[in-house]
Structures are given as C-alpha cells and as structure tokens.
Design a protein around this motif. Structure first.
Motif: not given
Length: 251
Positions: A229-244
């Motif tokens: 869950a932590v890895r998935l959540a961090q991935g989501v956070r990073d992806e959203l931030l990268a998308a602006g």
C-alpha cells in the motif's frame, strides 16, 4: 488541477496490526480513520489521529456496519434508526478523540459494504446522512460520482465530495467491481499510478471491459490494507505531482 489523496488508516485492532499508518500519513492528504466497528480500537484511533494532526493531514471518520468479523465488507440489513444511531456513535467517538489530539473530524467516509450499499439504497443512505446532519451538517461525505447519496445529502443540506479509487476495478456503469470477483483490486505498481493520473487529468477511468468511463472526482483513494500500500500510494503521489496536480485536502 487540485486533488485530495486519501487512504483508509487506523485499521488495526488490539495486538493485530494492519498496514503502515505512519508511512501512509507522510504521503496522503486525508486519512479515513476506522471508528471501531469494522476495525480500530481506542488506542489505535488515538495514535492515528495524533499522527495525522502532527503531519497536517485531514481526519475523516470512516463509519461502517458493526462487523468486526468481516472487516465491514459484508452487506447487512440494518433498520434505518439503528444505522443512523450507529453512524452517529462512531462519528462522535472519533471526533472526540481527534479534538483531544488537537484536530477534528472534517469529513465522513463510509467503509466497505456500507459505502457500496448507500450508493444505491436510498433508505440506508438517508440513515447515514441524517446521522451526519444531526452531528454537524457542514461535514462533507465522500461517495462515488452519480450515487444516490448526492441526492439524499442535498435534501438534508449536507455537502458531498466525489471520489475515485486508483486501486479498484470499475464496471462500465462507473461502479466498483465487487471484491469477490477476480481482478477487483489492482496491485500493479505501474497501473495504479497511471489510473490515478487518468482520473485526475483526463477525467476518466478504464473499466474492466476496456471501455472508458467518464469520472469526475475531487479525491482519489488508495486502500491502506492492500499489500504494498505504501509503495502504491507513493507511486500515485509522484505520478500526480509529475502531471502538475496540486495535492490538497478537499476540506
């Protein structure tokens, strides 16, 4: 684009621990804290609320059917008066602890089977919304876009916020694929962040049959009880931030 990232937290009970709450609280902007009916106990609730306050994470009461044995994922027929009282009980308990820790409950999110039931069952949706209205009608309720909860809440003067699930499969109708069906929960560390980006940026989600379903959500959920869950959540956070996308609690 402004999106809230929420996760279900505080779902341990007694000596049994589930998920890494502290790690997730460093990632999400809102924490759905279990209220003791599907998971959670007073110590766990207190610790989770205190940690959320320390990190500036919004606290939500994750109300549920009274169903510890099945983790709140068994649909139940509960009389509306009883369901209303039980939701009110859970909300008041977690808000009391949150306030003692220097915070407060700022929204309500039903859990599991109750969440899905009130998307289509007006009687149970009314019971839940009436409990929120009795306690604090300014508290928003998280629910799926297009669910009956929006109509019921509007009639009671209770705000609603639409959410999407990055790690859950969708039907072509925009509802969640039942957990009993294969592939209902998505674990792929590449697919989950990509779906979150699609939801936030494109306003759509790819359903289980491959079709594209329009979806409008202010909050995106990643479950705290799934493996990695932590890895998935961090991935989501990073992806959203990268998308602006700006990550910010909807409260």
């Amino acid at each position: 684009m402004v999106i809230d990232l929420n996760a279900d937290l505080g779902e341990g009970f007694g000596i049994w621990r589930l998920g890494d709450d502290l790690a997730l609280l460093d990632i999400v902007t809102s924490a759905n804290v279990a209220c003791g009916f599907h998971a959670g106990d007073p110590v766990t609730i207190r610790r989770t609320c205190a940690a959320a306050v320390d990190r500036g994470v919004a606290i939500g009461a994750q109300v549920s059917y009274r169903d510890l044995a099945h983790f709140g994922r068994r649909e139940m027929d509960v009389e509306p008066e009883e369901l209303c009282a039980e939701v009110l009980y859970q909300l008041a308990a977690v808000d009391g602890i949150a306030r003692a820790m220097g915070g407060r409950v700022s929204y309500v999110k039903p859990h599991g089977a109750l969440y899905n039931r009130i998307c289509r069952d007006e009687a149970q949706a009314t019971a839940v919304i009436e409990a929120v209205a009795d306690y604090d009608p300014s508290l928003p309720v998280l629910t799926l876009p297009g669910s009956v909860v929006h109509k019921v809440a509007a009639a009671e003067g209770v705000p609603t916020v639409s959410e999407a699930f990055a790690d859950r499969a969708y039907t072509p109708q925009g509802t969640l694929v039942p957990r009993r069906e294969p592939g209902a929960v998505i674990h792929d560390p590449d697919a989950v962040p990509a779906r979150a980006r699609q939801m936030a940026v494109e306003g759509s989600v790819t359903a289980a049959d491959g079709s594209s379903v329009p979806i409008s959500a202010r909050s995106i959920c990643v479950h705290g009880d799934t493996p990695d869950a932590v890895r998935l959540a961090q991935g989501v956070r990073d992806e959203l931030l990268a998308a602006g996308v700006v990550l910010q609690a909807f409260t």
